[in-house]
Scaffold this motif. Structure first.
Motif, PDB file in Angstrom:
ATOM      1  N   ALA A   1       0.866  -1.080  -0.125  1.00 55.01           N
ATOM      2  CA  ALA A   1      -0.177   0.016   0.112  1.00 55.01           C
ATOM      3  C   ALA A   1       0.866   1.151   0.053  1.00 55.01           C
ATOM      4  O   ALA A   1       1.838   1.208   0.672  1.00 55.01           O
ATOM      5  N   PRO A   2       0.574   2.488  -0.835  1.00 53.35           N
ATOM      6  CA  PRO A   2       1.264   3.572  -0.736  1.00 53.35           C
ATOM      7  C   PRO A   2       1.280   4.323   0.975  1.00 53.35           C
ATOM      8  O   PRO A   2       0.343   4.099   1.320  1.00 53.35           O
ATOM      9  N   SER A   3       2.226   4.588   1.071  1.00 54.16           N
ATOM     10  CA  SER A   3       2.656   5.116   2.355  1.00 54.16           C
ATOM     11  C   SER A   3       1.420   6.168   2.675  1.00 54.16           C
ATOM     12  O   SER A   3       0.774   6.413   3.795  1.00 54.16           O
ATOM     13  N   LYS A   4       1.319   7.278   1.668  1.00 53.20           N
ATOM     14  CA  LYS A   4       0.381   8.311   1.849  1.00 53.20           C
ATOM     15  C   LYS A   4      -1.044   7.821   2.245  1.00 53.20           C
ATOM     16  O   LYS A   4      -1.824   8.396   2.752  1.00 53.20           O
ATOM     17  N   ALA A   5      -1.402   6.914   1.222  1.00 57.44           N
ATOM     18  CA  ALA A   5      -2.800   6.366   1.148  1.00 57.44           C
ATOM     19  C   ALA A   5      -2.883   5.599   2.501  1.00 57.44           C
ATOM     20  O   ALA A   5      -4.080   5.413   3.110  1.00 57.44           O
ATOM     21  N   GLU A   6      -1.954   4.815   2.968  1.00 50.98           N
ATOM     22  CA  GLU A   6      -2.130   3.964   4.203  1.00 50.98           C
ATOM     23  C   GLU A   6      -1.974   4.950   5.337  1.00 50.98           C
ATOM     24  O   GLU A   6      -3.034   4.610   6.259  1.00 50.98           O
ATOM     25  N   GLU A   7      -1.471   6.043   5.387  1.00 50.38           N
ATOM     26  CA  GLU A   7      -1.481   7.120   6.275  1.00 50.38           C
ATOM     27  C   GLU A   7      -2.981   7.554   6.526  1.00 50.38           C
ATOM     28  O   GLU A   7      -3.573   8.012   7.373  1.00 50.38           O
TER      29      GLU A   7
END
Length: 925
Positions: free
Chosen positions: A796-802
């Protein structure tokens, strides 16, 4: 069934209605003519007829009729794939300029006379707030609800109910359904909530079905010639006699199931192809294709035609080609069709099957749901299937729906339905299903957040309640209410009769009386204990005193022979007893002689003068307790005893004169007096009355429970509506009953949980996300994949997960409030596939995508299409930032590319109409 092509003009009108003889070039069946007559009378129709019987023709007539009247018609289907198929068919039949399509993210030729859409789109259109000048239904003459029996679908059935409830009464409904058991109830309901509706029923199958059974020995007739019971030659499998189980095995012997290749070979030999072979698992379908690797079911010329079609498809849809096994099988006339296959590949199989080039399609039961793929025969591989609650037998409606695919009108004189011996089901189970009738439709009406907001936006609370209570479920409940109310009346009558027997007796009085009786029993018990204790003490004293008592002394006796009463007597003689104490010969006041031991004396009156007993002669008594009647002389003495007894109260035992006993005796008498004063004391047979009262209590409980059940049945949807309303108030969507900006935003969304989606969009956590990350988060909040083996090679992309983690507090609060109000609506949170959707948005190839997940291609398409559907709604949300709208449009373009998007012919139409770039070219690196 084909219809006469071409656009109909006003010259086709007969008495202002379209003459079917001018439209169709063949004779129509009676039920078709009956339905057309009802439509021409301005009525809606419910058509319940077997699959393949020609129901669609009635919908086609409604289309011709609407065109002739210069009106529009909506044609709704349960599946997007079926909508696409109808779009292609109607373009060929009515001309491309007359046909349009509406889906969640695509609109083609919306001004056309014929608009094809899924039933969900039609339902959403009815909820949408429109101005009178721009009402999409203002020129609509009729709506065709194809495959209306989908109302039985537990997840989506509510859509059909909502569509019927909210459809304007000036629009005719053409409900086309497979055979259902309660078509009359469905018709009566539609007539109540919509307007005049006629029921058209047909049991006629243009192509009769012949049921076969395939065992390891070959194909056999399943039913007898009359079709009423099992064929006499169709033997029910039984374990051979003397068949011993293998050592250590607890399983009984099982029948041998025939191989798929054996079934197909027998069918080919009997000229029963083409066939749809139903197998209830994707893996099973693909394995069946692999197992037929040595079979070729087509001629060389047919193989060339398949190859030509495959080459054209490959040039247009290179990424949609399945692996080599399936291509090779297709060239031999064999294919698999299930939800794990790409839609484009399935459309190719459907076309080749319709052209007679594919001879066997191994399919899951979803193929039986409306897709136009008629076959000469259908094979049902097993008569049970896996469900959410474990394995279960097929429902008769499921069996009949699959069986109904057999028999091609105009091509076959006979259709064949083949059931196959399995390890667990055989001829008996197959015969039972073949002879069974279809199940009734039930209601799956379910209020949602969107429904609450959309109704309150257009109506007041009382009108909203009226609309909610128009559901098919409430209608069916009202029918049940008649029987339930009759039963309630009988129970109430029984209760009234018992109340008549009991009269005006208050149960509280009875309870008080029972309490007092219980108290009296306890006080009497205590009195007996005290008397016994006092008697034991007194007995010792009296026994000693009697040794010195003179003859003629007055005493009181208590012995069983004198009925246990305290009896006045006189001591006449002492004789030697068996122990140290003498036996006493006494004469009672009743002139009875008795021989008693000392402990039978309960009172000794030493203070009274002794009586003269010398004139009497006692009889000879030898046994303790022995009685003898006195003579005339003794009777005079007995009279004297009686006189003294009356004068000095010789009937009270001396132990009763103890202070404790006297106090307790007074208490007992007081309680007895209290009991006699209670109203219940005069009731007579109190035991019977108590029995009546218990029966009355049981009846009252049963009446109360049944009344509550009736209330729940009648009001369950409205109670759910009110609970949803309170939750919406909690989150600021409603100010009392006034829709807020937040509420209008939630109300324009469509999904499994519109409130969850709306709260996420308005949270601000997604506003600055890159379009690919936004698509990833949207996938996580809008879908769930219930697969234990789920994995994705893309993290999962870090920004999306955040961003997703920042939404967790909203989810927790929503779940908490839903639990408080006893509302169960899913709040999806699926992070496993975020990386996969982001990769597709950033331009990953389809091949790479599929190689990096455990999901089938069809599953991936379905998940991304759910994301596409949500992204396409964002521009219409009121309280969403402009930045989020722009990013949603970019994200939509980046993921809505082949094979996720529609087939190429539809995509071309979209491109021409919207004059936009192909989204496949818009990729982010």
């Amino acid at each position: 069934m084909s219809s006469m092509a071409g656009v109909t003009t006003d010259t086709d009108l007969v008495n202002n209605e379209l003459d079917p003889r001018e439209v169709f070039s063949f004779s129509l069946d009676d039920f078709q003519l009956e339905a057309i007559d009802s439509l021409n009378q301005g009525h809606s129709v419910v058509v319940s007829a077997p699959t393949g019987s020609g129901k669609t023709l009635i919908g086609e007539y409604a289309i011709y009729r609407a065109i002739a009247h210069h009106q529009k018609i909506f044609y709704t289907t349960p599946l997007k794939a079926l909508s696409n198929q109808k779009l292609r068919d109607f373009k060929d039949q009515f001309g491309a300029e007359n046909v349009g399509l509406m889906t969640g993210d695509v609109t083609i030729n919306r001004e056309a006379s014929i608009i094809v859409m899924t039933t969900e789109i039609f339902r959403n259109m009815l909820y949408a707030e429109t101005k009178e000048s721009n009402d999409p239904l203002s020129q609509v003459e009729a709506v065709v609800l194809d495959e209306c029996h989908y109302m039985n679908d537990s997840q989506r059935g509510t859509v059909w109910e909502e569509s019927i409830i909210h459809c304007p009464s000036f629009v005719q409904l053409v409900a086309l359904s497979a055979t259902i058991a309660n078509a009359d109830q469905l018709t009566a309901w539609i007539e109540r909530v919509h307007g005049p509706t006629d029921l058209i029923i047909s049991d006629l199958r243009p192509v009769p079905l012949d049921f076969k059974f395939c065992s390891a020995k070959g194909l056999h007739p399943l039913l007898n010639a009359k079709g009423t019971t099992l064929h006499p030659n169709c033997k029910v499998w039984r374990a051979p006699k003397g068949n011993k189980r293998k050592r250590g095995s607890s399983k009984p012997p099982q029948p041998q199931a025939p191989r798929i290749s054996f079934v197909i070979a027998n069918m080919a030999e009997n000229n029963m192809l083409p066939s749809i072979y139903f197998i209830f698992s994707r893996r099973g379908c693909d394995l069946a294709v692999k197992n037929l690797s040595n079979y070729c079911l087509v001629s060389s010329s047919e193989q060339n035609l398949i190859r030509d079609n495959l080459n054209r498809f490959s040039k247009a849809n290179a990424e949609a080609i399945r692996d080599g096994i399936h291509v090779d099988a297709l060239l031999r006339g064999i294919a698999a069709h299930h939800a794990g296959v790409l839609p484009a590949w399935k459309e190719l199989i459907e076309k080749l099957f319709q052209d007679g080039l594919v001879k066997v399609v191994f399919a899951t039961e979803t193929l039986s749901a409306g897709i136009n793929m008629p076959a000469r025969s259908t094979v049902i591989s097993t008569l049970s299937k896996r469900s959410d609650n474990g394995h279960r037998q097929l429902l008769s409606s499921e069996f009949l729906q699959m069986a109904g695919r057999a028999g091609r009108r105009g091509l076959d004189n006979q259709g064949y339905v083949v059931t196959v011996q399995s390890r667990f089901e055989g001829a008996r189970e197959a015969g039972h299903l073949a002879l069974s009738s279809s199940e009734p439709l039930v209601s799956h009406f379910t209020p949602s957040y969107g429904m609450v907001l959309n109704l309150l936006q257009r109506y007041d609370l009382s009108k909203s309640r009226e609309l909610v209570e128009r559901s098919f479920g409430r209608f069916l409940a009202s029918l049940d209410l008649i029987e339930e109310e009759e039963l309630l009346s009988q129970l109430k009558l029984q209760l009234t009769q018992l109340e008549g027997l009991v009269g005006d007796i208050a149960w509280t009085d009875f309870e008080e009386y029972e309490k007092c009786r219980g108290r009296l029993r306890e006080e009497r018990r205590l009195l007996r204990i005290l008397q016994k204790q006092a008697a034991e003490t007194l007995a010792n004293e009296l026994t000693l005193a009697l040794q010195f008592a003179s003859v003629g002394t007055l005493v009181s006796l208590k012995v069983p022979q004198l009925q246990g009463r305290v009896t006045p007597a006189v001591l006449f003689e002492k004789i030697k007893g068996p122990g140290q104490f003498p036996l006493l010969v006494c004469l009672t006041a009743q002139n009875l002689w008795v021989l008693v031991p000392c402990n039978s004396v309960v009172s000794l009156y030493a203070e009274l003068s002794c009586l003269d007993v010398s004139s009497c002669q006692a009889p000879r008594l030898t046994r303790v307790g022995e009685l003898s009647h006195g003579d005339v002389k003794s009777s005079q003495l007995a009279v004297a005893i009686d006189v003294m007894a009356q004068r000095h109260d010789m009937t009270t035992p001396q132990y009763d004169l103890a202070s404790e006993v006297r106090s307790q005796l007074q208490l007992v008498k007081a309680v007895e007096g209290e009991l006699e004063q209670l109203p219940a004391h005069r009731w007579g047979d109190r035991k019977k009355l108590k029995k009546h009262r218990r029966r009355m209590e049981a009846l009252e409980d049963e009446i109360r429970e049944r009344q509550q059940l009736l209330y729940d049945k009648s009001n369950q949807h409205w109670e759910t509506f009110l609970s949803l309303l309170e939750i919406l108030r909690h989150f600021g969507c409603l100010n009392d009953l006034e829709i807020t900006e937040i509420g209008r935003t939630v109300g324009c969304l469509r999904g499994d949980n519109e409130l969850w989606l709306g709260l996420v969009l308005m949270s601000g956590h997604l506003d600055e996300l890159h379009p690919a990350d936004l698509a990833a988060v949207f996938e996580a909040i809008s879908t769930e994949v219930n697969r234990p083996d789920l994995w994705s090679g893309y993290s999962a992309p870090s920004k999306a997960e955040e961003a997703l983690n920042e939404l967790s507090y909203i989810r927790r609060e929503l779940l908490r409030i839903q639990v408080r109000f006893n509302v169960v609506v899913p709040v999806w949170w699926e992070s496993e596939l975020m990386g996969l959707v982001a990769a597709w948005s950033r331009g990953a190839s389809w091949k790479d995508l599929i190689n990096n997940t455990s999901l089938d291609e069809g599953d991936v398409v379905r998940i991304i299409r759910r994301t596409v559907d949500l992204l396409s709604q964002i521009p219409y949300c009121e309280a969403v930032s402009q930045q989020l709208r722009n990013n949603a449009r970019l994200a939509l373009k980046s993921i809505n590319r082949f094979p996720v998007c529609e087939a190429e012919d539809i995509l071309k139409a979209i491109s021409d109409e919207q004059n936009s770039c192909n989204p496949a070219t818009e990729r982010f690196n």
